[in-house]
Motif scaffolding. Structure first.
Motif, PDB file in Angstrom:
ATOM      1  N   VAL A 225       0.587  -1.078   0.046  1.00  0.00           N
ATOM      2  CA  VAL A 225      -0.097   0.068  -0.012  1.00  0.00           C
ATOM      3  C   VAL A 225       0.967   1.523  -0.007  1.00  0.00           C
ATOM      4  N   ILE A 226       0.647   1.981  -0.963  1.00  0.00           N
ATOM      5  CA  ILE A 226       1.415   3.265  -1.162  1.00  0.00           C
ATOM      6  C   ILE A 226       1.107   4.246   0.013  1.00  0.00           C
ATOM      7  N   GLN A 227       2.433   4.898   0.482  1.00  0.00           N
ATOM      8  CA  GLN A 227       2.119   5.772   1.701  1.00  0.00           C
ATOM      9  C   GLN A 227       1.434   7.079   1.187  1.00  0.00           C
ATOM     10  N   ASN A 228       0.521   7.561   2.023  1.00  0.00           N
ATOM     11  CA  ASN A 228      -0.371   8.680   1.779  1.00  0.00           C
ATOM     12  C   ASN A 228      -1.519   8.546   0.747  1.00  0.00           C
ATOM     13  N   SER A 229      -1.471   7.381   0.140  1.00  0.00           N
ATOM     14  CA  SER A 229      -2.548   6.909  -0.846  1.00  0.00           C
ATOM     15  C   SER A 229      -3.770   6.975  -0.042  1.00  0.00           C
ATOM     16  N   GLU A 230      -4.900   7.109  -1.189  1.00  0.00           N
ATOM     17  CA  GLU A 230      -6.066   6.929  -0.600  1.00  0.00           C
ATOM     18  C   GLU A 230      -6.427   5.258  -0.115  1.00  0.00           C
ATOM     19  N   ALA A 231      -5.512   4.434  -0.766  1.00  0.00           N
ATOM     20  CA  ALA A 231      -5.856   3.005  -0.202  1.00  0.00           C
ATOM     21  C   ALA A 231      -5.499   2.968   1.497  1.00  0.00           C
ATOM     22  N   GLU A 232      -4.558   3.658   1.712  1.00  0.00           N
ATOM     23  CA  GLU A 232      -3.851   3.695   3.051  1.00  0.00           C
ATOM     24  C   GLU A 232      -4.897   4.391   4.005  1.00  0.00           C
ATOM     25  N   LYS A 233      -5.459   5.584   3.341  1.00  0.00           N
ATOM     26  CA  LYS A 233      -6.299   6.332   4.130  1.00  0.00           C
ATOM     27  C   LYS A 233      -7.322   5.741   4.587  1.00  0.00           C
ATOM     28  N   TYR A 234      -7.914   4.959   3.697  1.00  0.00           N
ATOM     29  CA  TYR A 234      -9.195   4.031   4.151  1.00  0.00           C
ATOM     30  C   TYR A 234      -9.154   2.747   4.736  1.00  0.00           C
ATOM     31  N   TYR A 263     -13.645   4.358 -13.040  1.00  0.00           N
ATOM     32  CA  TYR A 263     -14.170   5.043 -12.019  1.00  0.00           C
ATOM     33  C   TYR A 263     -13.080   6.080 -11.816  1.00  0.00           C
ATOM     34  N   ASN A 264     -13.551   7.478 -12.020  1.00  0.00           N
ATOM     35  CA  ASN A 264     -12.738   8.530 -11.865  1.00  0.00           C
ATOM     36  C   ASN A 264     -13.359   9.617 -11.005  1.00  0.00           C
ATOM     37  N   ASN A 265     -12.803  10.149  -9.667  1.00  0.00           N
ATOM     38  CA  ASN A 265     -13.540  11.027  -8.910  1.00  0.00           C
ATOM     39  C   ASN A 265     -14.600  10.497  -8.217  1.00  0.00           C
ATOM     40  N   GLU A 266     -14.460   9.141  -8.055  1.00  0.00           N
ATOM     41  CA  GLU A 266     -16.034   8.608  -7.659  1.00  0.00           C
ATOM     42  C   GLU A 266     -15.478   7.670  -5.972  1.00  0.00           C
ATOM     43  N   ASN A 267     -16.495   7.408  -5.168  1.00  0.00           N
ATOM     44  CA  ASN A 267     -16.281   6.691  -4.150  1.00  0.00           C
ATOM     45  C   ASN A 267     -16.721   5.144  -4.690  1.00  0.00           C
ATOM     46  N   ILE A 268     -16.036   4.341  -4.104  1.00  0.00           N
ATOM     47  CA  ILE A 268     -16.499   2.774  -4.537  1.00  0.00           C
ATOM     48  C   ILE A 268     -16.457   1.897  -3.509  1.00  0.00           C
ATOM     49  N   ALA A 269     -17.201   0.868  -3.376  1.00  0.00           N
ATOM     50  CA  ALA A 269     -17.326  -0.096  -2.223  1.00  0.00           C
ATOM     51  C   ALA A 269     -16.651  -1.200  -2.746  1.00  0.00           C
ATOM     52  N   ILE A 270     -15.558  -1.552  -1.771  1.00  0.00           N
ATOM     53  CA  ILE A 270     -14.412  -2.632  -2.088  1.00  0.00           C
ATOM     54  C   ILE A 270     -14.891  -3.809  -0.774  1.00  0.00           C
ATOM     55  N   SER A 271     -14.939  -4.978  -1.440  1.00  0.00           N
ATOM     56  CA  SER A 271     -15.088  -6.060  -0.676  1.00  0.00           C
ATOM     57  C   SER A 271     -13.639  -6.721  -0.507  1.00  0.00           C
ATOM     58  N   ILE A 272     -13.188  -7.252   0.664  1.00  0.00           N
ATOM     59  CA  ILE A 272     -11.731  -7.517   0.640  1.00  0.00           C
ATOM     60  C   ILE A 272     -11.907  -8.942   1.504  1.00  0.00           C
ATOM     61  N   ASN A 273     -10.914  -9.687   1.250  1.00  0.00           N
ATOM     62  CA  ASN A 273     -10.795 -10.964   2.170  1.00  0.00           C
ATOM     63  C   ASN A 273      -9.371 -10.556   2.932  1.00  0.00           C
ATOM     64  N   ARG A 274      -9.550 -10.581   4.365  1.00  0.00           N
ATOM     65  CA  ARG A 274      -8.385 -10.263   5.278  1.00  0.00           C
ATOM     66  C   ARG A 274      -8.228 -11.419   6.257  1.00  0.00           C
ATOM     67  N   ASN A 275      -7.339 -12.386   5.816  1.00  0.00           N
ATOM     68  CA  ASN A 275      -6.971 -13.539   6.646  1.00  0.00           C
ATOM     69  C   ASN A 275      -8.185 -14.287   7.055  1.00  0.00           C
ATOM     70  N   ASN A 282     -15.352   1.703   1.878  1.00  0.00           N
ATOM     71  CA  ASN A 282     -15.614   2.504   0.911  1.00  0.00           C
ATOM     72  C   ASN A 282     -14.282   3.463   0.709  1.00  0.00           C
ATOM     73  N   VAL A 283     -14.149   3.480  -0.554  1.00  0.00           N
ATOM     74  CA  VAL A 283     -12.747   4.292  -0.893  1.00  0.00           C
ATOM     75  C   VAL A 283     -13.036   5.291  -1.966  1.00  0.00           C
ATOM     76  N   PHE A 284     -12.254   6.263  -1.953  1.00  0.00           N
ATOM     77  CA  PHE A 284     -12.545   7.306  -3.041  1.00  0.00           C
ATOM     78  C   PHE A 284     -11.262   7.049  -4.086  1.00  0.00           C
ATOM     79  N   ILE A 285     -11.747   7.113  -5.318  1.00  0.00           N
ATOM     80  CA  ILE A 285     -10.625   6.995  -6.604  1.00  0.00           C
ATOM     81  C   ILE A 285     -10.385   8.310  -7.098  1.00  0.00           C
ATOM     82  N   ASP A 286      -9.124   8.714  -7.435  1.00  0.00           N
ATOM     83  CA  ASP A 286      -8.928   9.784  -7.806  1.00  0.00           C
ATOM     84  C   ASP A 286      -9.101  10.088  -9.407  1.00  0.00           C
ATOM     85  N   SER A 287      -8.880  11.278  -9.913  1.00  0.00           N
ATOM     86  CA  SER A 287      -9.186  11.593 -11.142  1.00  0.00           C
ATOM     87  C   SER A 287      -8.548  10.657 -12.246  1.00  0.00           C
TER      88      SER A 287
END
Length: 443
Positions: A225-234, A263-275, A282-287
Motif C-alpha cells: 500500500v503506497i504511503q499517503n495514498s487513498e488506499a492507506e487512508k481508508y 471510476y474517476n473521482n468516485e467513491n467505490i465499495a470494495i469487498s476484501i478478504n483479510r485472513n 468505501n474508498v475514493f478513487i482519484d481523477s
C-alpha cells in the motif's frame, strides 16, 4: 542524475572487463607461441594516453577513448619496404609463424569472451541456482498487456503449444513465442491457433521498453500500500485480497485494473478478504483512477504457484553455463537475422552505449551486472566473428584463404582491406550513436 551515474559506471566497468579479457586472449596465445606484443591498451589512445608503462617488450596502458582496446602484435603489419621480404622476418614476429598458430592468436579474443560468458553464467548458477515455473502450474492462464493483445492473446488464455511443441516451463514461453511461428491456446475450452508472422513480431521489436507481454494470471492480492495514498487512508493493508468492487466480482488482477479504469473521482465499495474475514471499505478513487496499491505478481505467490528450484554444484553448473551462453548466442543470431527484415522493425532495437547503459540497474546490482556482462561477452565474440577486415573475423578469413590456397594474402592487400574495414566500422558506429541519441532524446 544518480541513477544515470550508477548505470554509466556499471557500463564502463563491464566494457573494461570485456576489453581486457578479449585482448588478454590475443596476448596469452601470442606469448605461448613466442610472438612479441608491443602494446596492450585498454581503450584507444590517439595522440596521448592516460597511463602507460613498459614492461619487457610490451607497453601497457590506458587510453582516453573508451570505444575499445587493442594489442599491437609484432609483425602483423609491416613497413612497406619490408613487404613480402622473408629475409627480414624475425622468429618473434606474427608473420613468421605457421597459419594455424596465427589463426589461434587471432581467435584468442573470441575464445576468451566465450569462456568468460560461460564462467560468469556458471558462477551465477552455482550461487543462485535456477527457479522455474512449470507451465502445467499456470492454472489460471495468462494475463496480457496491450502488446500481447496485438499479437492475438487474451486474458485467461492457456498456452498449450508453441510451434506445435509443449514448453515445459513458463519462463521459456516468451522466448519461444519470439522465435516461433505459431501458438496454440485453450480459450475457455476452445482450441485456437495463433499465427506469429512478421507483422505480429513487429509489435515485439517495436516496443520502446522491454516488458512482459504475457505473465501468469493471478488473484488481486495487495503486495504494498503506497504511503499517503487513498488506499492507506481508508485502511487497506498488505495481503488483502480484493473480491469485488461495487458488487462486481473480481477473480484476477487484470479484472481489477479494468474495473478501476472506469471510476474517476468516485467513491467505490470494495469487498476484501483479510485472513479469511470478509471486510467492506468505501474508498475514493482519484481523477486518474488510481487506488494507491501494488498487487502481487506470480513470483510473490509461491503458495499458489508451485515453483521448481534447481541447485547445482560448481561442476554441475558448468554444462548449464555452456547452455546459457548458447541460448544467449541463439537469441542474438535470431535478432541479427530479423534486423534485415524491415517489416519486423527489429532495427529499432539497435543501440550504442546509451541503450546498453539503460539495461543496467539504477541501483548497483551485482546479479544484473554480471548477467549483462556475460551476455555482452558472448555478443562481442559473435560480432568479432564477422568476416570484416579490422575485426578478428576479417583476419581469420584471410588466414583461412591462405590455408586453402596455400598462398599468403599480399601484405599490401591485407593492409588496405584493414584500413577500409576500420573506416566502414567507424562510420557504422557513428551512425548507431546518432541513431541512439535520436531515440533517447527526440523520440
Amino acid at each position: 542524475m544518480t541513477s544515470i551515474l550508477v548505470r554509466s559506471i556499471q557500463l564502463l566497468l563491464s566494457i573494461s572487463i570485456l576489453i581486457v579479457i578479449h585482448e588478454l586472449g590475443h596476448f596469452t596465445l601470442a606469448q605461448i607461441f613466442k610472438v612479441r606484443v608491443e602494446k596492450f591498451f585498454l581503450f584507444f589512445d590517439p595522440w596521448f594516453s592516460l597511463f602507460k608503462k613498459k614492461i619487457g617488450h610490451t607497453i601497457y596502458g590506458i587510453g582516453w577513448l573508451p570505444l575499445g582496446g587493442y594489442v599491437k602484435i609484432s609483425g602483423m603489419m609491416i613497413d612497406e619496404k619490408n613487404v613480402s621480404s622473408k629475409e627480414t622476418e624475425k622468429n618473434w614476429e606474427f608473420r613468421s609463424k605457421s597459419a594455424i598458430k596465427r589463426l589461434l592468436i587471432i581467435s584468442g579474443g573470441i575464445i576468451s569472451n566465450i569462456l568468460l560468458s560461460i564462467f560468469i553464467f556458471t558462477c551465477l548458477l552455482f550461487k543462485y541456482g535456477e527457479t522455474y515455473l512449470p507451465t502445467k502450474n499456470v492454472k489460471y492462464g495468462i494475463e496480457v498487456d496491450s502488446l500481447g493483445e496485438k499479437i492475438g492473446f487474451k486474458n485467461g488464455d492457456k498456452i498449450l503449444f508453441v510451434n506445435e511443441k509443449y514448453i515445459p516451463y513458463f519462463n521459456d514461453i516468451p522466448k519461444a513465442i519470439l522465435l516461433g511461428n505459431s501458438v496454440t491456446v485453450d480459450r475457455m475450452g476452445k482450441i485456437i491457433k495463433l499465427s506469429l508472422n512478421n507483422d505480429k513480431k513487429r509489435f515485439l521489436f517495436d516496443r520502446k521498453k522491454i516488458s512482459f507481454f504475457i505473465k501468469p494470471r493471478v488473484p488481486p492480492i495487495i503486495n504494498h500500500v503506497i504511503q499517503n495514498s487513498e488506499a492507506e487512508k481508508y485502511g487497506l493493508k498488505n495481503n488483502d485480497e480484493i473480491l469485488s468492487i461495487n458488487s462486481e466480482s473480481i477473480l484476477f488482477s487484470d479484472q481489477l485494473k479494468d474495473l478501476l479504469s472506469k471510476y474517476n473521482n468516485e467513491n467505490i465499495a470494495i469487498s476484501i478478504n483479510r485472513n479469511g474475514k470478509l471486510i467492506q471499505k468505501n474508498v475514493f478513487i482519484d481523477s486518474k483512477g488510481i487506488l494507491g496499491i501494488y498487487l502481487k505478481n506470480f513470483m510473490d505467490l509461491d503458495k499458489i504457484f508451485s515453483f521448481e528450484k534447481m541447485n547445482y554444484s560448481f561442476f554441475e553448473s558448468i554444462p548449464h553455463g555452456v547452455t546459457k551462453s548458447l541460448e544467449v548466442l541463439k537469441n542474438q543470431i535470431f535478432f541479427f537475422k530479423n534486423v534485415f527484415h524491415i517489416e519486423t522493425k527489429a532495427y529499432k532495437q539497435i543501440g550504442s552505449f546509451f541503450s546498453m547503459a539503460k539495461e543496467f540497474s539504477s541501483k548497483w546490482n551485482w546479479d544484473i551486472f554480471w548477467t549483462l556482462t556475460a551476455t555482452l561477452s558472448i555478443w562481442l565474440a559473435f560480432l568479432n566473428l564477422f568476416p570484416i577486415p579490422s575485426l578478428d573475423g576479417g583476419y581469420i578469413l584471410f588466414i583461412l584463404i591462405e590455408m586453402i590456397t596455400r598462398k599468403k594474402v599480399h601484405e599490401e592487400i591485407l593492409e588496405r582491406c584493414t584500413i577500409f574495414g576500420f573506416v566502414i566500422i567507424s562510420l557504422i558506429m557513428i551512425f548507431i550513436i546518432i541513431w541512439d541519441i535520436f531515440k533517447v532524446f527526440i523520440s
